[in-house]
Design an enzyme around this catalytic site. Structure first.
Site, PDB file in Angstrom:
ATOM      1  N   THR A  18       0.813  -1.221   0.000  1.00  0.00           N
ATOM      2  CA  THR A  18       0.000   0.000   0.000  1.00  0.00           C
ATOM      3  C   THR A  18       0.844   1.268   0.000  1.00  0.00           C
ATOM      4  O   THR A  18       0.482   2.274  -0.622  1.00  0.00           O
ATOM      5  CB  THR A  18      -0.925   0.002   1.233  1.00  0.00           C
ATOM      6  OG1 THR A  18      -1.825  -1.098   1.148  1.00  0.00           O
ATOM      7  CG2 THR A  18      -1.731   1.291   1.326  1.00  0.00           C
ATOM      8  N   THR A  89       1.143  -4.947   4.281  1.00  0.00           N
ATOM      9  CA  THR A  89       0.855  -5.357   5.661  1.00  0.00           C
ATOM     10  C   THR A  89       0.156  -6.699   5.784  1.00  0.00           C
ATOM     11  O   THR A  89       0.224  -7.334   6.833  1.00  0.00           O
ATOM     12  CB  THR A  89      -0.009  -4.295   6.374  1.00  0.00           C
ATOM     13  OG1 THR A  89      -1.266  -4.164   5.699  1.00  0.00           O
ATOM     14  CG2 THR A  89       0.703  -2.950   6.406  1.00  0.00           C
TER      15      THR A  89
END
Length: 289
Positions: A18, A89
């Protein structure tokens, strides 16, 4: 502790995630040059860096053991003072466990870094990347995660929130040296026991695996189902290695504490103790490599 009075050379290995994404037609996607554009303003004085990209950049949902091996190759080959691995993540805990398991005697810090929002959007990305860069100057050798203002040991990471900036915590893990330093082509998975689990489903999954981490109940119990127990015995008899961890995040396993766990240990299931499922997976995979 190292300061900035001498030049510090960092490798920044950019896998994707991200932190470097931009909006695209189908949602967030990797953006060219996004990471590089943020680095100059965040890099401490006296630090030089080399950025290497995965090609192509990947969402961390697509991380594979072959990618861990590439990270391990680059860490071991790097002659500078630290390595930063920029990573998504979703599988950060798996990569933290994998690198920690395969690199028990590091000579330098390896700092994992990611974010819940992309760079240049007013979220957590700049803070996490800046923390990784400054931590590379001061952290002791080992594998760490720089996230939400904290430097966390990466061996026992748990992603505790799918949206909040403070998305991770770390559960203390014991050191366990491994002879293998890379992940071989093996079939290994995490399987959870649950009420009503069909024995045929467990047997079928184990038949396809070289090893499995079993997430069992509490301090080490399982259902008293003869067919389930037989599936475990049969898998181990043909050479499938099984390692048990608790479905509870803390406390670990205590063999012989409950009669309901006797079948696990009599079958030859290994005791993962207080390991997270991710670390148990990495250690079992390395043991099979």
């Amino acid at each position: 502790m190292r300061g900035t009075s001498i030049m510090t050379s960092l490798l920044i290995l950019y896998t994707g995630g991200t932190i470097g994404m931009v909006p695209g037609p189908g949602g967030l996607q990797p953006g060219t040059g996004v990471l590089e554009s943020a680095l100059p303003a965040l890099t401490p004085a006296g630090v030089t860096f080399t950025v290497e990209h995965f090609s192509p950049l990947i969402d961390s949902a697509n991380i594979r053991p072959a990618d861990w091996n590439h990270m391990l190759d680059r860490v071991e080959a790097w002659q500078g003072q630290a390595v930063i691995i920029v990573h998504g993540t979703d599988t950060m805990a798996y990569t933290g466990a994998a690198l920690s398991g395969a690199l028990p005697d590091l000579r330098l810090p390896v700092i994992l870094c990611g974010s819940m929002a992309p760079l240049h959007t007013g979220g957590d990305a700049e803070g996490n990347l800046g923390l990784a860069l400054t931590s590379a100057l001061t952290a002791p050798p080992g594998v760490w995660l720089a996230f939400a203002g904290r430097l966390l040991p990466a061996a026992g990471l748990v992603k505790q929130d799918s949206h909040a900036a403070d998305a991770f915590r770390s559960i203390a893990q014991t050191t366990q040296p491994s002879a293998a330093r890379r992940f071989a082509d093996r079939r290994v998975a995490i399987l959870s026991l649950s009420p009503g689990l069909p024995a045929a489903a467990l047997r079928g999954a184990l038949h396809e695996l070289d090893g499995a981490v079993l997430r069992v109940y509490g301090a080490g119990t399982m259902m008293n189902d003869p067919a389930i127990i037989d599936a475990l015995h049969s898998a181990i008899a043909r050479g499938c290695r099984l390692r048990a961890v608790s479905q509870c995040e803390n406390g670990g396993l205590e063999p012989a504490a409950y009669a309901a766990g006797a079948a696990l240990w009599s079958a030859g299931v290994e005791n993962g103790g207080s390991e997270t499922a991710e670390l148990a997976l990495a250690r079992l995979w390395l043991a099979l490599s």
